[in-house]
Design an enzyme around this catalytic site. Structure first.
Site, mmCIF file in Angstrom:
data_model
loop_
_atom_site.group_PDB
_atom_site.id
_atom_site.type_symbol
_atom_site.label_atom_id
_atom_site.label_comp_id
_atom_site.label_asym_id
_atom_site.label_seq_id
_atom_site.Cartn_x
_atom_site.Cartn_y
_atom_site.Cartn_z
ATOM 1 N N ARG A 241 0.853 -1.182 0.000
ATOM 2 C CA ARG A 241 0.000 0.000 0.000
ATOM 3 C C ARG A 241 0.891 1.235 0.000
ATOM 4 N NH1 ARG A 241 -3.568 -2.283 -1.868
ATOM 5 N NH2 ARG A 241 -5.717 -2.485 -1.167
ATOM 6 N N GLU A 270 -3.569 6.637 -4.218
ATOM 7 C CA GLU A 270 -4.635 5.651 -4.361
ATOM 8 C C GLU A 270 -5.391 5.387 -3.064
ATOM 9 O OE1 GLU A 270 -3.474 2.351 -7.415
ATOM 10 O OE2 GLU A 270 -1.775 2.655 -6.058
ATOM 11 N N HIS A 296 0.076 -0.487 -10.322
ATOM 12 C CA HIS A 296 -0.755 -1.369 -9.500
ATOM 13 C C HIS A 296 -1.089 -2.666 -10.255
ATOM 14 C CE1 HIS A 296 -3.093 -0.864 -5.575
ATOM 15 N NE2 HIS A 296 -3.043 -2.159 -5.841
#
Length: 333
Positions: A241, A270, A296
């Protein structure tokens, strides 16, 4: 199921045709046909009349979203990381939530290894050299950092952390990990892992790999202070993340020559649940030569994405048939 009683499912991103066909067997389906997400107001307008939402990484469901969609009964997420979805608000409003727990693990771990090799062995610069016409044969240049015998630290030892460790074992790495919960001793032995405090793991690693979900405790865990503890020239890799890493601090460490390189598949922009998140990737990161970035792609394997979507479709089918959802994190009330 009679048409009048068929649930209405809103799908926020495109699906494989076989998944659409599966949903159409028991529901009326409205799907975003293109790769760009609907603007939030458009999404809310469409979701207001839906019974179910099949959601993706581009979505953020909070209390305000749920208040605007009072008929919503279930949210099925075609993803593993749930930080962009307010589970407390869903539970309070009786909205069930499920996710896909396992299918993303192996491809994300594979990508992490690929990013490490690409960063350490200068694949980005080497590819540019060949394509740019500057390659005329072997020269003593672009010497990099391999994996054989290197000290690798892994922050987080859940499913993805363990999958990364299993793949790194074949490279003969010396591996340590930091996690609030220790693995069983036999698992540590099998994976060749030792556990230590995060400060020590960060300080002793040639390679530091982030494998943590985003939580209040992990937000900016790798910040300026952590980067200062790293070995000069050490490499940082983030397939997890974005906001576990302070991107501005990473950019500064790269520019100062402290950090040897940074590879990432996820970015702070994001993390929709953070109102203060950056809206773009730090330009200093984008222009720095010792970086490798992917958009991603952790689960972007064709067969894997189909399986993820089908898992989500089967959870929706189970919910509307009154059966338990296999990926439930908030069960039906």
């Amino acid at each position: 199921m009679p048409a009048a009683n068929r649930p209405r499912i809103l799908v926020t991103n495109p699906l494989h045709q076989e998944v659409r066909d599966r949903l159409a067997r028991f529901a009326d389906v409205t799907m975003n046909p293109g790769p760009e997400p609907w603007p939030r107001q458009e999404l809310l307008r469409r979701a207001a009349g839906a019974d179910a939402l099949l959601a993706f990484m581009t979505d953020h469901v909070d209390a305000a979203f749920l208040d605007a969609c009072p008929g919503l009964r279930v949210i099925v997420c075609a993803l593993k990381g749930i930080d962009n979805f307010d589970l407390t608000a869903c539970r309070a409003r009786g909205v069930a939530v499920s996710l896909v727990p396992d299918l993303l693990t192996a491809p994300t771990a594979e990508l992490a290894i690929g990013m490490m090799i690409a960063l350490g062995r200068h694949l980005r610069a080497g590819d540019a050299l060949v394509r740019g016409g500057g390659f005329t044969g072997w020269r003593p240049t672009l010497y990099g950092l391999g994996l054989e015998g290197m000290a690798v630290g892994i922050l987080g030892m859940g499913a993805i952390g363990q999958a990364i460790a299993r793949r790194l074992a074949g490279f003969g790495c010396r591996m340590a990990y930091a996690d609030d919960r220790a693995l069983p001793p036999e698992t540590e032995v099998a994976l060749g892992l030792t556990r230590g405090p995060s400060a020590a793991v960060i300080a002793e690693s040639d390679w530091l790999v982030v494998a943590l979900p985003l939580t209040p405790a992990s937000l900016h865990l790798v910040d300026a202070a952590a980067l200062a503890r790293m070995k000069p020239g050490a490499m940082l890799v983030n397939p997890a993340r974005g906001s576990v890493v302070d991107e501005a601090a990473v950019a500064a460490a790269l520019e100062a020559g402290k950090l040897g390189g940074y590879a990432a598949d996820a970015f702070e922009m994001e993390d929709w649940a953070r109102p203060d998140r950056p809206r773009t990737i730090d330009a200093r990161l984008l222009r720095h030569p010792r970086t490798v970035f992917t958009p991603h792609l952790g689960s972007a394997v064709s067969g894997v994405r189909l399986a993820i979507e089908m898992h989500a479709a089967e959870d929706l089918a189970a919910f509307f048939a009154g059966r338990p959802m296999s990926g439930a994190v908030v069960p039906p009330p």
